[in-house]
Design a protein around this motif. Structure first.
Motif, mmCIF file in Angstrom:
data_model
loop_
_atom_site.group_PDB
_atom_site.id
_atom_site.type_symbol
_atom_site.label_atom_id
_atom_site.label_comp_id
_atom_site.label_asym_id
_atom_site.label_seq_id
_atom_site.Cartn_x
_atom_site.Cartn_y
_atom_site.Cartn_z
ATOM 1 N N THR A 205 -21.085 25.013 -5.960
ATOM 2 C CA THR A 205 -20.443 23.693 -5.891
ATOM 3 C C THR A 205 -21.355 22.700 -5.187
ATOM 4 O O THR A 205 -21.568 21.581 -5.665
ATOM 5 C CB THR A 205 -19.098 23.780 -5.129
ATOM 6 O OG1 THR A 205 -18.222 24.638 -5.846
ATOM 7 C CG2 THR A 205 -18.462 22.409 -4.977
ATOM 8 N N GLY A 271 -14.159 22.295 -11.189
ATOM 9 C CA GLY A 271 -13.245 23.185 -10.459
ATOM 10 C C GLY A 271 -13.904 23.672 -9.187
ATOM 11 O O GLY A 271 -13.813 24.844 -8.834
ATOM 12 N N CYS A 305 -10.543 20.218 -15.254
ATOM 13 C CA CYS A 305 -11.691 21.109 -15.086
ATOM 14 C C CYS A 305 -12.277 21.432 -16.470
ATOM 15 O O CYS A 305 -11.552 21.878 -17.365
ATOM 16 C CB CYS A 305 -11.239 22.376 -14.381
ATOM 17 S SG CYS A 305 -12.564 23.576 -14.189
ATOM 18 N N SER A 377 -7.279 19.309 -12.127
ATOM 19 C CA SER A 377 -8.007 20.231 -11.247
ATOM 20 C C SER A 377 -8.568 19.563 -9.998
ATOM 21 O O SER A 377 -9.222 20.225 -9.198
ATOM 22 C CB SER A 377 -9.150 20.866 -12.028
ATOM 23 O OG SER A 377 -10.003 19.848 -12.511
ATOM 24 N N LYS A 394 -6.173 23.549 -3.996
ATOM 25 C CA LYS A 394 -6.958 23.466 -5.228
ATOM 26 C C LYS A 394 -6.054 23.910 -6.373
ATOM 27 O O LYS A 394 -5.877 25.121 -6.609
ATOM 28 C CB LYS A 394 -8.177 24.385 -5.097
ATOM 29 C CG LYS A 394 -9.092 24.395 -6.280
ATOM 30 C CD LYS A 394 -10.282 25.303 -5.958
ATOM 31 C CE LYS A 394 -11.199 25.474 -7.134
ATOM 32 N NZ LYS A 394 -12.330 26.348 -6.797
ATOM 33 N N SER A 396 -6.338 24.104 -9.516
ATOM 34 C CA SER A 396 -6.868 24.926 -10.604
ATOM 35 C C SER A 396 -6.986 26.397 -10.209
ATOM 36 O O SER A 396 -7.124 27.256 -11.073
ATOM 37 C CB SER A 396 -8.235 24.402 -11.056
ATOM 38 O OG SER A 396 -9.165 24.480 -10.003
#
Ligand code: FES
Length: 576
Positions: A205, A271, A305, A377, A394, A396
């Motif tokens: 990420t 995501g 996402c 998401s 979160k 998602s």
């Protein structure tokens, strides 16, 4: 002198023709640097987080060499230096405790040395925010180079992902569904190359954030660590940083509010990890951008996402790279008007120019906004009497049937209390319960460990229940999943309402309404508050004391209060 005619800060060291100039040059000449290296060419620091204790960054000596070649190609003078490295899997109580300390090392190392520009080598989770935070507080030309993800893990012929399958396998082991031998075999099968975790966890990420912010070169996010193109990217970065010095393009010209808004939207589209929330807020505030939790909710709302990657999906970073990587996601966001396309990036082009021609080679890995992998998401920010300053979830990674849920609290007063009782079949808990974990926030743990995705009791696992609502002031690994409310602020150790929850209290989570409510009236809460005492200080001296005394809450990025902002790159006074 830079080509622009501007005097470089390194010349305050190397251009002196006196006793001090002798010191500065002579002790480098012993490394084989001849006199012409001090003639006014840009001095580029290569900030290296290589360490055997940070296995994700184990290839960084090689990567640094490629940056060095690039700097030399462009006529610069490269000087590599080490900074504190943070190995996510080794450091106790949590690498996050040391993110701010490492950022201080980076900041002071850059400012105190004769550097005109810097290339940051970062990979494992906390190394990326620590280096960006430190560099932001100095604000010289900067490029981030991520180490790249590992190749996909393969176990029994099937792909397995860092972290994500560790969690599922450890739960299978606890439930007696796999043997200890199978568990050990999977350890070697999972992590079989250099690189950082290859799920869309925190490291991947943050590598995506580096690219979306424009502080990394195009392609930075997904090229595997062992792919030759990672070395090419490092060399390009080495060449490019010399040009950034020549044009005096400072980090603050890249890390603008628009860049952070682009990164937040990108995080939703990939995501991405919940950890990005605290890290981006902390980086932004170092560079003078007032990013808040509300920005996350506002910008991520209704975003979908696109990438089908673990922990939410099926694929791994190697698949993402083969599908076209982050440029495909950025092009798709731009197509729908969801990016500030004119944001400048370190290669001198805008985000739009970099990604306009991106092509998706595997549409099942990277989907489109019209046909997303998962809907809605973006990180959701919850508020209510249990989280006056916010908490996050979160969506998602959560279970749809729990997104609106009221249940009875089952309270764990500490991580030790959780570990002591979670395996006890006498624990009074069922699938409608809400697990509450206290004292795991920035001050409480200390360091805000990734323990928010509490393990489920075996008695529920044996019944096939794989998710229930969990609430804490902790963080969660980017590779984890579940209906997990995190970063509750103020935290319990700071006297937040989470500290007042008792077994049997009813709690409502309503993600659509962004609500987190404790159904206990104000009079009762006031009574409990009067009886509450803060936990003892974890340390009486040293860094941990400094940290606990000064750490900000999660909604403010969990930085140390006196580190927020920047002090610039003014050359310090002489040392003799
Ligand atoms: Fe280093 Fe996951 S442990 S990135």
């Amino acid at each position: 002198m830079a080509e622009s005619g501007r005097k470089l800060r390194s010349q305050a060291w190397f251009a002196r023709q006196d006793k001090m100039g002798f010191y500065y040059r002579s002790w480098l000449k012993n490394r084989g640097f001849p006199q012409d290296q001090f003639d006014g060419r840009p001095v580029i620091g290569i900030c290296n987080t290589w360490s055997e204790l940070t296995p994700c960054n184990s290839h960084f000596r090689v990567l640094a060499e490629h940056v060095r070649y690039g700097v030399l190609d462009a006529g610069g003078f490269p000087l590599e230096f080490p900074v504190m490295s943070l190995g996510e899997t080794m450091l106790r109580p949590t690498a996050m405790l040391y993110r701010n300390l490492a950022s201080m090392d980076v900041e002071e190392s850059i400012r105190a040395n004769p550097l005109d520009g810097v290339v940051l080598l970062m990979g494992c989770d906390k190394t990326t925010p620590a280096l960006l935070m430190g560099a932001s507080s100095v604000d010289i030309p900067t490029i981030g180079v991520s180490g790249g993800p590992m190749l996909r893990g393969i176990h029994c012929g099937k792909p397995i992902g860092s972290g994500t399958n560790v969690i599922s396998m450890s739960e299978q082991l606890r439930a007696g569904q796999i043997t200890l031998e199978e568990f050990h075999e999977a350890e070697a099968d999972m992590h079989r190359s250099h690189g950082h975790c290859m799920t869309m966890g925190t490291a991947s990420t943050m590598a995506c954030m580096v690219e979306a912010l424009g502080v990394g070169m195009p392609g930075n996010a997904a090229i595997p660590a062992v792919d030759a193109r990672r070395n090419l990217l490092a060399r390009e970065a080495g060449r490019r940083i010399v040009e950034l010095v020549d044009t005096d393009t400072k980090l603050s010209q890249i890390l603008t509010r628009e860049a952070f808004e682009n990164a937040i939207r990108t995080n939703a589209a990939i995501g991405g990890s919940t950890n990005a929330v605290v890290h981006l807020i902390a980086i932004a505030r170092r560079v003078g951008v007032e990013l808040s939790l509300d920005d996350w909710d506002r910008l991520g709302r209704n975003l979908h996402c696109l990438v089908d990657l673990m922990p939410s999906g099926r694929y791994l970073m190697e698949d993402f790279f083969e599908a076209g990587g982050l440029p495909v996601v950025l092009r798709e966001l731009a197509k729908h008007g969801l990016l500030h396309e004119n944001a400048l990036t370190v290669n001198g082009r805008t985000l739009a120019e970099n990604n306009r021609d991106a092509q998706c080679w595997k549409p099942d890995v990277i989907r489109t906004l019209d046909d997303p992998f998962k809907r809605d998401s973006g990180i959701a920010v919850l508020r209510g009497n249990l989280a006056p300053d916010g908490a996050i979830i979160k969506p998602s990674a959560a279970s749809p049937h729990l997104m609106r849920h009221t249940g009875r609290a089952v309270v764990f007063e500490s991580i030790e209390d959780l570990h002591a009782r979670i395996n006890d079949d006498a624990l009074d808990i069922d699938e409608n319960s809400v697990m509450v974990l206290k004292y795991c926030g920035p001050k409480g743990y200390p360091g805000m460990a990734e323990v928010g995705n509490m393990p489920l009791p075996p008695k529920l696992l044996k019944r096939g229940i794989t998710d229930i609502v969990r609430i804490s002031d902790a963080r969660m690994s980017g590779t984890a999943y579940g209906t997990v409310v995190l970063h509750t602020a103020p935290e319990s150790a700071a006297g937040g309402p989470l500290a007042l929850v008792q077994n049997g209290d009813m709690i409502t989570l309503d993600v659509a309404e962004r609500r987190l409510e404790l159904h206990v009236d104000d009079a009762e809460l006031a009574k409990r508050r009067a009886a509450w005492t803060p936990p003892p200080e974890p340390m009486e001296r040293g860094y941990v004391k400094l940290y606990v005394d000064h750490v900000l809450q999660a909604n403010d990025g969990a930085d140390l209060d006196f580190l927020v902002g920047r002090s610039g790159a003014k050359v310090p006074r002489d040392n003799h």
